[in-house]
Design a protein around this motif. Sequence first.
Motif, PDB file in Angstrom:
ATOM      1  N   ILE A  58       0.875  -1.174   0.000  1.00 30.16           N
ATOM      2  CA  ILE A  58       0.000   0.000   0.000  1.00 30.16           C
ATOM      3  C   ILE A  58       0.906   1.215   0.000  1.00 30.16           C
ATOM      4  O   ILE A  58       1.401   1.640   1.027  1.00 30.16           O
ATOM      5  N   ASP A  59       1.162   1.700  -1.172  1.00 34.64           N
ATOM      6  CA  ASP A  59       2.161   2.737  -1.335  1.00 34.64           C
ATOM      7  C   ASP A  59       1.842   3.452  -2.647  1.00 34.64           C
ATOM      8  O   ASP A  59       1.784   2.826  -3.700  1.00 34.64           O
ATOM      9  N   CYS A  65      -1.277   1.382  -7.785  1.00 27.11           N
ATOM     10  CA  CYS A  65      -2.095   2.351  -7.059  1.00 27.11           C
ATOM     11  C   CYS A  65      -2.420   3.562  -7.901  1.00 27.11           C
ATOM     12  O   CYS A  65      -3.064   4.480  -7.436  1.00 27.11           O
ATOM     13  N   TYR A  67      -4.018   4.124 -10.846  1.00 28.06           N
ATOM     14  CA  TYR A  67      -5.156   4.368 -11.745  1.00 28.06           C
ATOM     15  C   TYR A  67      -6.452   4.158 -10.966  1.00 28.06           C
ATOM     16  O   TYR A  67      -6.492   3.407  -9.998  1.00 28.06           O
ATOM     17  N   GLN A  68      -7.470   4.859 -11.383  1.00 26.25           N
ATOM     18  CA  GLN A  68      -8.757   4.766 -10.693  1.00 26.25           C
ATOM     19  C   GLN A  68      -9.559   3.613 -11.277  1.00 26.25           C
ATOM     20  O   GLN A  68      -9.599   3.453 -12.481  1.00 26.25           O
ATOM     21  N   ARG A 166      -5.318  -0.942   7.661  1.00 26.75           N
ATOM     22  CA  ARG A 166      -4.304  -0.812   6.611  1.00 26.75           C
ATOM     23  C   ARG A 166      -3.326  -1.985   6.668  1.00 26.75           C
ATOM     24  O   ARG A 166      -2.944  -2.564   5.651  1.00 26.75           O
ATOM     25  N   ALA A 210      -8.133   7.891   3.536  1.00 25.63           N
ATOM     26  CA  ALA A 210      -6.784   8.449   3.426  1.00 25.63           C
ATOM     27  C   ALA A 210      -5.708   7.378   3.572  1.00 25.63           C
ATOM     28  O   ALA A 210      -4.634   7.490   3.001  1.00 25.63           O
ATOM     29  N   LYS A 211      -6.005   6.316   4.336  1.00 24.01           N
ATOM     30  CA  LYS A 211      -4.946   5.350   4.648  1.00 24.01           C
ATOM     31  C   LYS A 211      -4.843   4.157   3.722  1.00 24.01           C
ATOM     32  O   LYS A 211      -3.778   3.567   3.576  1.00 24.01           O
ATOM     33  N   ASN A 213      -6.853   1.954   0.190  1.00 20.66           N
ATOM     34  CA  ASN A 213      -7.932   1.803  -0.790  1.00 20.66           C
ATOM     35  C   ASN A 213      -8.621   0.453  -0.652  1.00 20.66           C
ATOM     36  O   ASN A 213      -9.582   0.182  -1.350  1.00 20.66           O
ATOM     37  N   ASP A 429      -5.257   0.137  -5.831  1.00 22.95           N
ATOM     38  CA  ASP A 429      -6.187   1.257  -5.950  1.00 22.95           C
ATOM     39  C   ASP A 429      -7.588   0.897  -5.473  1.00 22.95           C
ATOM     40  O   ASP A 429      -8.502   1.714  -5.555  1.00 22.95           O
TER      41      ASP A 429
END
Length: 436
Positions: A58-59, A65, A67-68, A166, A210-211, A213, A429
Amino acid sequence: MGYQSRRLFCGILFWLKTTFAVALAFAIMAVLSLRVYTKHKDAMDERAKQPINTPIAIDPANLGCQYQPGGLARLEPAQGVLMGYSPNWNPDVPTTINQRLGRRAAVFNTFMRLVNDPVNPVDQNMLDWHAAEVINAGGIMALTLEPIDMLGVTDAVIDKVTDHFRRLNAGGCPIILRYGHEMNGEWTNYGYRPNIYIPAFQKMATAVHAKTNLTAMLWSPNVGALYPFTATAGGSTWQTADPANLALLDTNGNGIVDAGDDPYMPYYPGDEYVDWVGLSLYYYQDAAPNAVPKATFFDDYLEGQNLVAYGADANVNLALRNFYQRFAVEKKKPMALSESGAGYLMNQAGATELAVKQGWWEQTLNTATLARLTQLKLIINFEEQKNEAAYVKNWAVTTKPEILAAYNAHLTQLGAAVLWANKLGVSCDGSLKTSA
Ligand SMILES: *[C@@H]1O[C@H](CO)[C@@H](O)[C@H](O)[C@H]1NC(C)=O
């Protein structure tokens, strides 16, 4: 034989034995190593079959991470419905449910309490164990997190608990977080209190978003067919006691909270805070004898039809009770039946257990319903038996051979419309990938 030749003979014998012993030892070691190796390889192969439970970085620097997910919410499948279960966790666990089903369920629910202790806000060991069990079995964890005092949840508590999520996500356990569920009923401490509930939900959602996805926020009231659930005619005293709440709840402005009011919107935290919407929606039997659910029960409750026939107040505002249309369709959110099932009254007269449960799964899980309710993306069956008032109620579909056989045959018939864990993977993501 002379001394010399006896000595030679003994020497040969000695070396023969030694060589044999060493060879035997090597052979045994080789066999054992091979067994360890195959076990390890099988385990790795199993793991490879569950890409959804592979540890993930998770970075933001991780390319995965950047692309939506195209128009989909966190952990939302593009199509199909994820099948989930809520085990009793003792002794039943995700793996035992999967073994009985002969399939890997996509989601497993657990209930945990959130206390206002910044050091240990959730029982950490218990949550870690649940996550390990979910990873073992494969799938996503649905975490029903019940704050025991929602008003008192501090920033330190939120910080600690979201760090924990997380960490679990990074370890291969995606989470659908049902925070403060059934907030539109009086049976929770935050119930009927949107002025407390909404800011508290928003705070949790902001920290989660925030932490990581890989934790999705699920907003999940109780089905509002019979709202408000209080017995007092013409509303009751708790609403009027707090004018701030009354103002939010009395949506038709007649001074009381009654069947004309909106059972859902006053509690909705807002589009940016909610990833998934959901309902607790059961076929609930209050008294014997057992009866098969009316064929339209599920649709009636989900979409606000014919509710007077089920005992709703004659002044009920049906349009406001169409949860599916208002929240899944209009807000374009994936929807979960967060807690669901048909409760059979054990050892009571009337319809058989199979008829009651089959009546329910045939209306919630059928090709026509799934094709029409395309936003319905998760169904969690309450896989438990409980004592309630005078009855023992049982919602499980996997514990009795004759029920399980019929249920499993039904699932097989639905084919790829139902998604199982071995078909799932995730990206950093938050997008959920499904494979054929
Ligand atoms: C979440 O995904 C977005 C892109 O979709 C990315 O920019 C962001 O860094 C991710 N957040 C975390 C905490 O990984």
